[in-house]
Design a protein around this motif. Structure first.
Motif, mmCIF file in Angstrom:
data_model
loop_
_atom_site.group_PDB
_atom_site.id
_atom_site.type_symbol
_atom_site.label_atom_id
_atom_site.label_comp_id
_atom_site.label_asym_id
_atom_site.label_seq_id
_atom_site.Cartn_x
_atom_site.Cartn_y
_atom_site.Cartn_z
ATOM 1 N N ASP A 53 0.851 -1.191 0.000
ATOM 2 C CA ASP A 53 0.000 0.000 0.000
ATOM 3 C C ASP A 53 0.883 1.235 0.000
ATOM 4 O OD1 ASP A 53 -2.131 1.800 0.256
ATOM 5 O OD2 ASP A 53 -3.164 0.547 1.728
ATOM 6 N N LYS A 60 -9.849 5.888 6.106
ATOM 7 C CA LYS A 60 -9.876 4.428 6.156
ATOM 8 C C LYS A 60 -11.183 3.929 5.535
ATOM 9 C CE LYS A 60 -9.090 4.189 10.605
ATOM 10 N NZ LYS A 60 -8.819 3.655 11.958
ATOM 11 N N ARG A 65 -9.865 -0.696 3.691
ATOM 12 C CA ARG A 65 -10.507 -1.882 4.250
ATOM 13 C C ARG A 65 -10.264 -3.135 3.428
ATOM 14 N NH1 ARG A 65 -11.335 -0.595 9.461
ATOM 15 N NH2 ARG A 65 -12.211 1.487 9.627
ATOM 16 N N ARG A 67 -7.458 -4.185 2.484
ATOM 17 C CA ARG A 67 -6.194 -4.789 2.913
ATOM 18 C C ARG A 67 -6.043 -4.884 4.424
ATOM 19 N NH1 ARG A 67 -4.933 -1.345 -1.401
ATOM 20 N NH2 ARG A 67 -3.758 -2.301 -3.119
ATOM 21 N N TRP A 68 -6.604 -3.923 5.142
ATOM 22 C CA TRP A 68 -6.243 -3.738 6.539
ATOM 23 C C TRP A 68 -7.446 -3.758 7.463
ATOM 24 C CZ3 TRP A 68 -1.148 -3.940 6.208
ATOM 25 C CH2 TRP A 68 -0.498 -3.375 5.099
ATOM 26 N N GLN A 69 -7.158 -4.036 8.741
ATOM 27 C CA GLN A 69 -8.116 -3.805 9.808
ATOM 28 C C GLN A 69 -7.399 -3.054 10.919
ATOM 29 O OE1 GLN A 69 -9.024 -7.999 10.423
ATOM 30 N NE2 GLN A 69 -8.003 -7.953 12.427
ATOM 31 N N ASP A 70 -8.113 -2.166 11.607
ATOM 32 C CA ASP A 70 -7.468 -1.312 12.620
ATOM 33 C C ASP A 70 -7.627 -1.893 14.014
ATOM 34 O OD1 ASP A 70 -10.147 -0.853 12.905
ATOM 35 O OD2 ASP A 70 -10.077 1.266 12.325
ATOM 36 N N SER A 89 -5.496 5.231 14.492
ATOM 37 C CA SER A 89 -4.810 5.100 13.204
ATOM 38 C C SER A 89 -5.628 5.859 12.165
ATOM 39 C CB SER A 89 -4.658 3.631 12.801
ATOM 40 O OG SER A 89 -5.929 3.018 12.657
ATOM 41 N N VAL A 114 -2.541 -1.486 13.143
ATOM 42 C CA VAL A 114 -3.117 -1.905 11.864
ATOM 43 C C VAL A 114 -2.558 -3.275 11.528
ATOM 44 C CG1 VAL A 114 -3.123 -1.474 9.382
ATOM 45 C CG2 VAL A 114 -3.551 0.407 10.961
ATOM 46 N N THR A 115 -3.428 -4.215 11.213
ATOM 47 C CA THR A 115 -3.001 -5.562 10.833
ATOM 48 C C THR A 115 -3.524 -5.894 9.447
ATOM 49 O OG1 THR A 115 -4.929 -6.601 11.871
ATOM 50 C CG2 THR A 115 -2.975 -6.331 13.227
ATOM 51 N N ALA A 116 -2.743 -6.680 8.722
ATOM 52 C CA ALA A 116 -3.142 -7.080 7.372
ATOM 53 C C ALA A 116 -4.185 -8.187 7.432
ATOM 54 C CB ALA A 116 -1.921 -7.552 6.587
ATOM 55 N N LYS A 117 -5.094 -8.191 6.470
ATOM 56 C CA LYS A 117 -6.096 -9.244 6.397
ATOM 57 C C LYS A 117 -5.529 -10.516 5.780
ATOM 58 C CE LYS A 117 -10.145 -6.237 6.280
ATOM 59 N NZ LYS A 117 -11.364 -5.851 5.540
#
Length: 305
Positions: A53, A60, A65, A67-70, A89, A114-117
């Protein structure tokens, strides 16, 4: 007025697609940076979009969304005084912004995460361009298996530490956790490598790229600003258990052999806050200090041509 023919419509559609593609490629801030690891004969690097990214958008929303979740990927609130919060974030100014603040009325710290899905699996190369925060907290870029038994830390640094050389010395780490259902973690075998900048510079002063080449279960190599660290693979590292007794892992049984989740966050750590090393209220309230900035993150998988 003359109507558009199918040929003209097709041509317009094609030109719009080319323009969109050019804009998308232009937005990749890393496009002129080669992968610092040679692919090797008969192989090439394929960009994994779900783990890459440029953050050249605002908010956000849908693009984020995808790719990521907060949040963290399970219900854990974080180590030490950490309280991970989704509203800490944001995406603004071409950066993913991870900030921290004091949890009102407590010593706890609200921290962004932030973590990747999607999960990452070797062979792969991933790196992020980051400007760490100027806090006693740790700025982090790391990977953890979903069973919380394997961990690779690409970046861990206390960017605003006042004591010692912690602000000048970042670390890369490996953890192999031995767990039981009754007692949780029974052993934490870990290996660390500390890295300092020339002229005793602080990591918080500039953006730097932090990368890792996960070649195989027993071969993991780190890269800082595009250059490999001289220590080489974790397979040659000495290990210590949680009682700091030197031991050597059985590398045939305990290796980095499972998919891992990418995490970008800031944290308070038990071993520091228990000594009274706690981020100050005035620093947590200062926008010039309380933010970790991620310019971009890119990830490639090694594939056969």
């Amino acid at each position: 007025m003359q109507s558009l023919t199918p040929q003209i419509l097709n041509r317009c559609t094609f030109l719009l697609f080319i323009a969109f593609l050019s804009f998308s490629l232009a937005g990749q801030d890393w496009k002129k940076l080669p992968v610092p690891v040679p692919a090797g004969p008969g192989q090439s690097w394929k960009l994994l979009k779900e783990l890459s990214d440029d953050f050249n958008y605002r908010g956000k929303k849908k693009r984020f969304r995808r790719r990521w979740q907060d949040t963290y990927f399970n219900r854990w609130n974080g180590p030490g005084l950490t309280q991970w919060q989704g509203d800490h974030s944001s995406v603004e100014g071409g950066n993913l912004v991870i900030r921290a603040s004091r949890r009102e009325g407590t010593e706890q710290v609200n921290c962004g995460i932030v973590t990747a899905k999607a999960a990452l699996m070797y062979p792969a190369y991933t790196e992020a361009r980051i400007k760490v925060s100027n806090l006693e907290l740790s700025s982090n870029f790391w990977f953890l298996s979903r069973d919380s038994r394997r961990e690779i830390d690409v970046l861990e640094v206390y960017g605003g530490a006042e004591k010692g050389d912690f602000a000048r010395r970042m670390s890369t780490n490996f953890h192999v956790f031995i767990r039981s259902e009754e007692k949780g973690i029974t052993s934490d075998f870990n290996a660390s490598n500390h890295v300092e900048l020339p002229d005793e510079a602080y990591w918080r002063e500039e953006y730097h790229t932090f990368g890792v080449f996960w070649k195989s279960p027993a071969e993991v190599y780190f890269y800082i600003d595009g250059k490999p660290l001289p220590t080489g693979s974790w397979a040659q590292a000495e290990m210590f258990d949680k009682d700091y007794t030197k031991t050597f892992m059985d590398k045939s049984a305990f290796v980095m052999d499972r998919p891992m989740v990418m995490i970008l966050d800031t944290e308070d750590h038990h071993w520091r806050s228990r000594q009274g090393i706690i981020a100050k209220d005035e620093d947590l309230a200062a926008p010039s200090k309380n933010k970790m900035l991620v310019d971009w993150v890119r990830t490639y998988r090694l594939v056969e041509e």
